[in-house]
Design a protein around this motif. Structure first.
Motif, PDB file in Angstrom:
ATOM      1  N   ILE A  22     -16.092 -16.917   2.158  1.00 25.50           N
ATOM      2  CA  ILE A  22     -16.807 -16.427   0.986  1.00 25.50           C
ATOM      3  C   ILE A  22     -16.273 -17.151  -0.256  1.00 25.50           C
ATOM      4  O   ILE A  22     -15.071 -17.093  -0.536  1.00 25.50           O
ATOM      5  CB  ILE A  22     -16.633 -14.905   0.838  1.00 25.50           C
ATOM      6  CG1 ILE A  22     -17.230 -14.208   2.067  1.00 25.50           C
ATOM      7  CG2 ILE A  22     -17.267 -14.406  -0.458  1.00 25.50           C
ATOM      8  CD1 ILE A  22     -16.935 -12.736   2.155  1.00 25.50           C
ATOM      9  N   PRO A  23     -17.149 -17.821  -0.991  1.00 23.77           N
ATOM     10  CA  PRO A  23     -16.686 -18.508  -2.206  1.00 23.77           C
ATOM     11  C   PRO A  23     -16.329 -17.511  -3.301  1.00 23.77           C
ATOM     12  O   PRO A  23     -16.951 -16.453  -3.420  1.00 23.77           O
ATOM     13  CB  PRO A  23     -17.885 -19.364  -2.613  1.00 23.77           C
ATOM     14  CG  PRO A  23     -19.058 -18.753  -1.956  1.00 23.77           C
ATOM     15  CD  PRO A  23     -18.572 -18.023  -0.750  1.00 23.77           C
ATOM     16  N   ILE A  24     -15.313 -17.845  -4.074  1.00 26.61           N
ATOM     17  CA  ILE A  24     -14.916 -17.028  -5.215  1.00 26.61           C
ATOM     18  C   ILE A  24     -14.757 -17.946  -6.423  1.00 26.61           C
ATOM     19  O   ILE A  24     -14.508 -19.142  -6.270  1.00 26.61           O
ATOM     20  CB  ILE A  24     -13.599 -16.254  -4.958  1.00 26.61           C
ATOM     21  CG1 ILE A  24     -12.446 -17.212  -4.643  1.00 26.61           C
ATOM     22  CG2 ILE A  24     -13.771 -15.252  -3.842  1.00 26.61           C
ATOM     23  CD1 ILE A  24     -11.091 -16.547  -4.564  1.00 26.61           C
ATOM     24  N   ASN A  25     -14.910 -17.392  -7.619  1.00 27.65           N
ATOM     25  CA  ASN A  25     -14.708 -18.229  -8.796  1.00 27.65           C
ATOM     26  C   ASN A  25     -13.220 -18.270  -9.149  1.00 27.65           C
ATOM     27  O   ASN A  25     -12.412 -17.524  -8.603  1.00 27.65           O
ATOM     28  CB  ASN A  25     -15.569 -17.761  -9.980  1.00 27.65           C
ATOM     29  CG  ASN A  25     -15.226 -16.367 -10.450  1.00 27.65           C
ATOM     30  OD1 ASN A  25     -14.076 -15.927 -10.363  1.00 27.65           O
ATOM     31  ND2 ASN A  25     -16.211 -15.667 -10.955  1.00 27.65           N
ATOM     32  N   PHE A  26     -12.882 -19.152 -10.069  1.00 28.66           N
ATOM     33  CA  PHE A  26     -11.478 -19.368 -10.397  1.00 28.66           C
ATOM     34  C   PHE A  26     -10.845 -18.121 -11.003  1.00 28.66           C
ATOM     35  O   PHE A  26      -9.684 -17.816 -10.736  1.00 28.66           O
ATOM     36  CB  PHE A  26     -11.318 -20.564 -11.343  1.00 28.66           C
ATOM     37  CG  PHE A  26      -9.889 -20.932 -11.579  1.00 28.66           C
ATOM     38  CD1 PHE A  26      -9.132 -21.514 -10.582  1.00 28.66           C
ATOM     39  CD2 PHE A  26      -9.291 -20.668 -12.806  1.00 28.66           C
ATOM     40  CE1 PHE A  26      -7.796 -21.835 -10.784  1.00 28.66           C
ATOM     41  CE2 PHE A  26      -7.963 -20.992 -13.022  1.00 28.66           C
ATOM     42  CZ  PHE A  26      -7.216 -21.580 -12.016  1.00 28.66           C
ATOM     43  N   LYS A  27     -11.597 -17.374 -11.804  1.00 31.43           N
ATOM     44  CA  LYS A  27     -11.074 -16.162 -12.419  1.00 31.43           C
ATOM     45  C   LYS A  27     -10.686 -15.141 -11.339  1.00 31.43           C
ATOM     46  O   LYS A  27      -9.637 -14.504 -11.423  1.00 31.43           O
ATOM     47  CB  LYS A  27     -12.095 -15.564 -13.384  1.00 31.43           C
ATOM     48  CG  LYS A  27     -11.610 -14.326 -14.093  1.00 31.43           C
ATOM     49  CD  LYS A  27     -10.401 -14.615 -14.960  1.00 31.43           C
ATOM     50  CE  LYS A  27      -9.957 -13.362 -15.696  1.00 31.43           C
ATOM     51  NZ  LYS A  27      -8.690 -13.526 -16.375  1.00 31.43           N
ATOM     52  N   ALA A  28     -11.529 -14.997 -10.321  1.00 33.95           N
ATOM     53  CA  ALA A  28     -11.222 -14.077  -9.226  1.00 33.95           C
ATOM     54  C   ALA A  28      -9.958 -14.528  -8.492  1.00 33.95           C
ATOM     55  O   ALA A  28      -9.103 -13.702  -8.141  1.00 33.95           O
ATOM     56  CB  ALA A  28     -12.396 -13.990  -8.258  1.00 33.95           C
ATOM     57  N   TYR A  29      -9.831 -15.828  -8.275  1.00 34.88           N
ATOM     58  CA  TYR A  29      -8.637 -16.362  -7.632  1.00 34.88           C
ATOM     59  C   TYR A  29      -7.392 -16.049  -8.461  1.00 34.88           C
ATOM     60  O   TYR A  29      -6.366 -15.618  -7.926  1.00 34.88           O
ATOM     61  CB  TYR A  29      -8.768 -17.873  -7.414  1.00 34.88           C
ATOM     62  CG  TYR A  29      -7.541 -18.487  -6.804  1.00 34.88           C
ATOM     63  CD1 TYR A  29      -7.294 -18.376  -5.445  1.00 34.88           C
ATOM     64  CD2 TYR A  29      -6.618 -19.165  -7.591  1.00 34.88           C
ATOM     65  CE1 TYR A  29      -6.162 -18.924  -4.876  1.00 34.88           C
ATOM     66  CE2 TYR A  29      -5.479 -19.713  -7.040  1.00 34.88           C
ATOM     67  CZ  TYR A  29      -5.258 -19.599  -5.674  1.00 34.88           C
ATOM     68  OH  TYR A  29      -4.124 -20.142  -5.121  1.00 34.88           O
ATOM     69  N   GLU A  30      -7.494 -16.246  -9.769  1.00 36.81           N
ATOM     70  CA  GLU A  30      -6.367 -15.961 -10.653  1.00 36.81           C
ATOM     71  C   GLU A  30      -5.973 -14.480 -10.598  1.00 36.81           C
ATOM     72  O   GLU A  30      -4.792 -14.148 -10.609  1.00 36.81           O
ATOM     73  CB  GLU A  30      -6.695 -16.329 -12.100  1.00 36.81           C
ATOM     74  CG  GLU A  30      -6.659 -17.808 -12.379  1.00 36.81           C
ATOM     75  CD  GLU A  30      -6.897 -18.105 -13.844  1.00 36.81           C
ATOM     76  OE1 GLU A  30      -6.173 -18.967 -14.381  1.00 36.81           O
ATOM     77  OE2 GLU A  30      -7.799 -17.490 -14.461  1.00 36.81           O
ATOM     78  N   LEU A  31      -6.965 -13.602 -10.544  1.00 35.16           N
ATOM     79  CA  LEU A  31      -6.685 -12.169 -10.463  1.00 35.16           C
ATOM     80  C   LEU A  31      -5.994 -11.804  -9.150  1.00 35.16           C
ATOM     81  O   LEU A  31      -5.047 -11.016  -9.134  1.00 35.16           O
ATOM     82  CB  LEU A  31      -7.969 -11.358 -10.637  1.00 35.16           C
ATOM     83  CG  LEU A  31      -8.570 -11.379 -12.042  1.00 35.16           C
ATOM     84  CD1 LEU A  31      -9.947 -10.722 -12.031  1.00 35.16           C
ATOM     85  CD2 LEU A  31      -7.648 -10.705 -13.033  1.00 35.16           C
ATOM     86  N   LEU A  32      -6.459 -12.385  -8.042  1.00 33.86           N
ATOM     87  CA  LEU A  32      -5.813 -12.147  -6.753  1.00 33.86           C
ATOM     88  C   LEU A  32      -4.371 -12.636  -6.781  1.00 33.86           C
ATOM     89  O   LEU A  32      -3.459 -11.966  -6.290  1.00 33.86           O
ATOM     90  CB  LEU A  32      -6.589 -12.832  -5.628  1.00 33.86           C
ATOM     91  CG  LEU A  32      -7.953 -12.241  -5.304  1.00 33.86           C
ATOM     92  CD1 LEU A  32      -8.726 -13.169  -4.373  1.00 33.86           C
ATOM     93  CD2 LEU A  32      -7.817 -10.861  -4.692  1.00 33.86           C
ATOM     94  N   GLN A  33      -4.181 -13.785  -7.371  1.00 34.64           N
ATOM     95  CA  GLN A  33      -2.843 -14.359  -7.490  1.00 34.64           C
ATOM     96  C   GLN A  33      -1.958 -13.454  -8.360  1.00 34.64           C
ATOM     97  O   GLN A  33      -0.801 -13.184  -8.003  1.00 34.64           O
ATOM     98  CB  GLN A  33      -2.944 -15.749  -8.104  1.00 34.64           C
ATOM     99  CG  GLN A  33      -1.651 -16.484  -8.231  1.00 34.64           C
ATOM    100  CD  GLN A  33      -1.867 -17.876  -8.803  1.00 34.64           C
ATOM    101  OE1 GLN A  33      -2.799 -18.124  -9.550  1.00 34.64           O
ATOM    102  NE2 GLN A  33      -1.000 -18.781  -8.447  1.00 34.64           N
ATOM    103  N   GLU A  34      -2.477 -12.977  -9.463  1.00 30.48           N
ATOM    104  CA  GLU A  34      -1.710 -12.111 -10.354  1.00 30.48           C
ATOM    105  C   GLU A  34      -1.290 -10.817  -9.660  1.00 30.48           C
ATOM    106  O   GLU A  34      -0.133 -10.394  -9.736  1.00 30.48           O
ATOM    107  CB  GLU A  34      -2.538 -11.789 -11.594  1.00 30.48           C
ATOM    108  CG  GLU A  34      -1.823 -10.943 -12.613  1.00 30.48           C
ATOM    109  CD  GLU A  34      -2.658 -10.666 -13.848  1.00 30.48           C
ATOM    110  OE1 GLU A  34      -2.276  -9.762 -14.609  1.00 30.48           O
ATOM    111  OE2 GLU A  34      -3.691 -11.328 -14.048  1.00 30.48           O
ATOM    112  N   VAL A  35      -2.230 -10.204  -8.952  1.00 37.18           N
ATOM    113  CA  VAL A  35      -1.915  -8.966  -8.235  1.00 37.18           C
ATOM    114  C   VAL A  35      -0.883  -9.233  -7.137  1.00 37.18           C
ATOM    115  O   VAL A  35       0.061  -8.468  -6.961  1.00 37.18           O
ATOM    116  CB  VAL A  35      -3.195  -8.326  -7.649  1.00 37.18           C
ATOM    117  CG1 VAL A  35      -2.862  -7.165  -6.737  1.00 37.18           C
ATOM    118  CG2 VAL A  35      -4.120  -7.882  -8.770  1.00 37.18           C
ATOM    119  N   GLY A  36      -1.070 -10.326  -6.426  1.00 32.56           N
ATOM    120  CA  GLY A  36      -0.114 -10.681  -5.381  1.00 32.56           C
ATOM    121  C   GLY A  36       1.292 -10.873  -5.932  1.00 32.56           C
ATOM    122  O   GLY A  36       2.272 -10.437  -5.323  1.00 32.56           O
TER     123      GLY A  36
END
Length: 55
Positions: A22-36
């Motif tokens: 599933i493609p995600i945008n960069f902002k979503a990736y950044e949020l996942l990274q931040e939560v992680g």
């Protein structure tokens, strides 16, 4: 998430996104990274999502 298993919830979400490609945008990736990072999770949990980031 209702049981307080935040790490498991994030790991499951990342696994689904990766397995289903599933493609995600960069902002979503950044949020996942931040939560992680907040949850002190291994970077591998979300790093494999980089190939699914869309511009």
């Amino acid at each position: 998430m209702q049981a307080g298993e935040w790490n498991l919830a994030l790991e499951t979400l990342c696994n689904i996104l990766i397995e289903e490609e599933i493609p995600i945008n960069f902002k979503a990736y950044e949020l996942l990274q931040e939560v992680g990072n907040i949850l002190n999770m291994e970077r591998d949990t979300w790093e494999m999502l980089k190939v699914h980031v869309t511009p």
